[in-house]
Design a protein around this motif. Structure first.
Motif, PDB file in Angstrom:
ATOM      1  N   ILE A  89      27.482  25.287  40.393  1.00 26.88           N
ATOM      2  CA  ILE A  89      29.080  25.437  41.257  1.00 26.88           C
ATOM      3  C   ILE A  89      29.546  26.662  40.682  1.00 26.88           C
ATOM      4  O   ILE A  89      29.641  26.989  39.630  1.00 26.88           O
ATOM      5  CB  ILE A  89      29.841  24.215  40.751  1.00 26.88           C
ATOM      6  CG1 ILE A  89      29.287  23.021  40.928  1.00 26.88           C
ATOM      7  CG2 ILE A  89      31.359  24.134  41.462  1.00 26.88           C
ATOM      8  CD1 ILE A  89      29.973  21.798  40.047  1.00 26.88           C
ATOM      9  N   SER A  90      30.050  27.474  41.841  1.00 33.31           N
ATOM     10  CA  SER A  90      30.783  28.674  41.818  1.00 33.31           C
ATOM     11  C   SER A  90      31.738  28.651  42.625  1.00 33.31           C
ATOM     12  O   SER A  90      31.279  28.831  43.805  1.00 33.31           O
ATOM     13  CB  SER A  90      29.823  29.499  41.734  1.00 33.31           C
ATOM     14  OG  SER A  90      30.250  31.109  41.632  1.00 33.31           O
ATOM     15  N   PHE A  91      32.994  28.995  42.288  1.00 35.74           N
ATOM     16  CA  PHE A  91      34.139  29.192  42.900  1.00 35.74           C
ATOM     17  C   PHE A  91      34.647  30.805  43.066  1.00 35.74           C
ATOM     18  O   PHE A  91      34.669  31.331  41.519  1.00 35.74           O
ATOM     19  CB  PHE A  91      35.428  28.547  42.829  1.00 35.74           C
ATOM     20  CG  PHE A  91      34.782  26.936  42.815  1.00 35.74           C
ATOM     21  CD1 PHE A  91      34.637  26.282  44.058  1.00 35.74           C
ATOM     22  CD2 PHE A  91      34.928  26.044  41.815  1.00 35.74           C
ATOM     23  CE1 PHE A  91      34.112  24.980  44.082  1.00 35.74           C
ATOM     24  CE2 PHE A  91      34.612  24.872  41.869  1.00 35.74           C
ATOM     25  CZ  PHE A  91      34.266  24.250  43.041  1.00 35.74           C
ATOM     26  N   GLU A  92      35.278  31.372  43.972  1.00 32.89           N
ATOM     27  CA  GLU A  92      35.901  32.795  43.951  1.00 32.89           C
ATOM     28  C   GLU A  92      37.214  32.388  43.367  1.00 32.89           C
ATOM     29  O   GLU A  92      38.047  31.563  44.032  1.00 32.89           O
ATOM     30  CB  GLU A  92      35.949  33.427  45.277  1.00 32.89           C
ATOM     31  CG  GLU A  92      36.698  34.696  45.197  1.00 32.89           C
ATOM     32  CD  GLU A  92      35.954  35.607  44.553  1.00 32.89           C
ATOM     33  OE1 GLU A  92      36.593  36.645  44.164  1.00 32.89           O
ATOM     34  OE2 GLU A  92      34.795  35.646  44.849  1.00 32.89           O
ATOM     35  N   MET A  93      37.635  33.046  42.077  1.00 34.92           N
ATOM     36  CA  MET A  93      38.777  32.719  41.409  1.00 34.92           C
ATOM     37  C   MET A  93      39.566  34.206  40.939  1.00 34.92           C
ATOM     38  O   MET A  93      38.823  35.001  39.930  1.00 34.92           O
ATOM     39  CB  MET A  93      38.727  31.601  40.146  1.00 34.92           C
ATOM     40  CG  MET A  93      38.248  30.303  40.737  1.00 34.92           C
ATOM     41  SD  MET A  93      37.924  29.368  39.132  1.00 34.92           S
ATOM     42  CE  MET A  93      39.583  28.870  38.734  1.00 34.92           C
ATOM     43  N   ASP A  94      40.441  34.637  41.491  1.00 32.64           N
ATOM     44  CA  ASP A  94      41.196  35.783  41.110  1.00 32.64           C
ATOM     45  C   ASP A  94      40.052  36.882  40.899  1.00 32.64           C
ATOM     46  O   ASP A  94      39.927  37.766  39.842  1.00 32.64           O
ATOM     47  CB  ASP A  94      41.891  35.636  39.601  1.00 32.64           C
ATOM     48  CG  ASP A  94      42.916  34.484  39.710  1.00 32.64           C
ATOM     49  OD1 ASP A  94      43.458  34.299  40.716  1.00 32.64           O
ATOM     50  OD2 ASP A  94      42.935  33.693  38.641  1.00 32.64           O
ATOM     51  N   GLY A  95      39.377  37.166  41.886  1.00 28.66           N
ATOM     52  CA  GLY A  95      38.364  38.153  42.062  1.00 28.66           C
ATOM     53  C   GLY A  95      37.174  37.882  41.086  1.00 28.66           C
ATOM     54  O   GLY A  95      36.069  38.945  41.088  1.00 28.66           O
ATOM     55  N   LYS A  96      36.888  36.987  40.527  1.00 21.98           N
ATOM     56  CA  LYS A  96      36.014  36.498  39.621  1.00 21.98           C
ATOM     57  C   LYS A  96      35.151  35.341  40.066  1.00 21.98           C
ATOM     58  O   LYS A  96      35.554  34.600  41.076  1.00 21.98           O
ATOM     59  CB  LYS A  96      36.287  36.036  38.229  1.00 21.98           C
ATOM     60  CG  LYS A  96      36.879  36.992  37.200  1.00 21.98           C
ATOM     61  CD  LYS A  96      37.174  36.561  35.951  1.00 21.98           C
ATOM     62  CE  LYS A  96      38.234  37.589  35.303  1.00 21.98           C
ATOM     63  NZ  LYS A  96      38.698  36.938  34.044  1.00 21.98           N
TER      64      LYS A  96
END
Length: 154
Positions: A89-96
């Motif tokens: 699982i990988s989400f875009e969060m604050d540019g990370k």
């Protein structure tokens, strides 16, 4: 937090459908797209390669329209009894783009006109930014299972 701080999630649910139908709902991408994800989420794209080492990809879309890809590899498959997935699982969060890897085992137990699913989700690796997602797995799976049951009562 690191992976040793997360406990395995154990859940058991009984569905009002025979095992072959429940198995098909999990392994047919067209059916999977009809119920995957918690309430308010959809799965507009699903693909599944049903073999050990086979890849799968589910685009889980949140209520705001953001796509959260879930992908992984089938670790074990024994139709219609057992499915083991290693999910990333990988989400875009604050540019990370933090990641979590979860090894999930599903046992499909024949109960005649019903099917019991036993789920064990083992967090293998979790970046700290996804701690809330991992801690919310039980609620997410509970809602997902409610949507699966609704598929059988249409």
């Amino acid at each position: 937090m690191n992976e040793t701080e997360y406990k395995d999630l154990h859940m058991t649910r009984t569905f009002d459908a025979p095992r072959d139908l429940v198995w098909k709902a999990w392994t047919d991408p067209k059916l999977l797209a009809q119920w995957w994800g918690p309430h308010g989420f959809t799965a507009p794209y699903c693909e599944l390669e049903l073999r050990v080492g086979g890849k799968y990809l589910v685009h889980m879309q949140d209520p705001e329209g953001n796509i959260n890809p879930m992908n992984g590899v089938i670790q074990e498959i024994n139709p219609p009894e057992k499915l083991v997935l290693l999910t990333q699982i990988s989400f875009e969060m604050d540019g990370k783009r933090p990641e979590a890897n979860i090894l999930t085992t599903f046992l499909f137990i024949d109960k005649g006109s019903q099917t019991e699913i036993k789920l064990v989700a083992h967090p293998v690796k979790v970046d700290p930014e996804l701690a809330d997602a991992i801690n919310g797995m039980e609620e997410g799976w509970s809602q997902t299972f409610e949507k699966l049951q609704a598929l059988f009562t249409k």
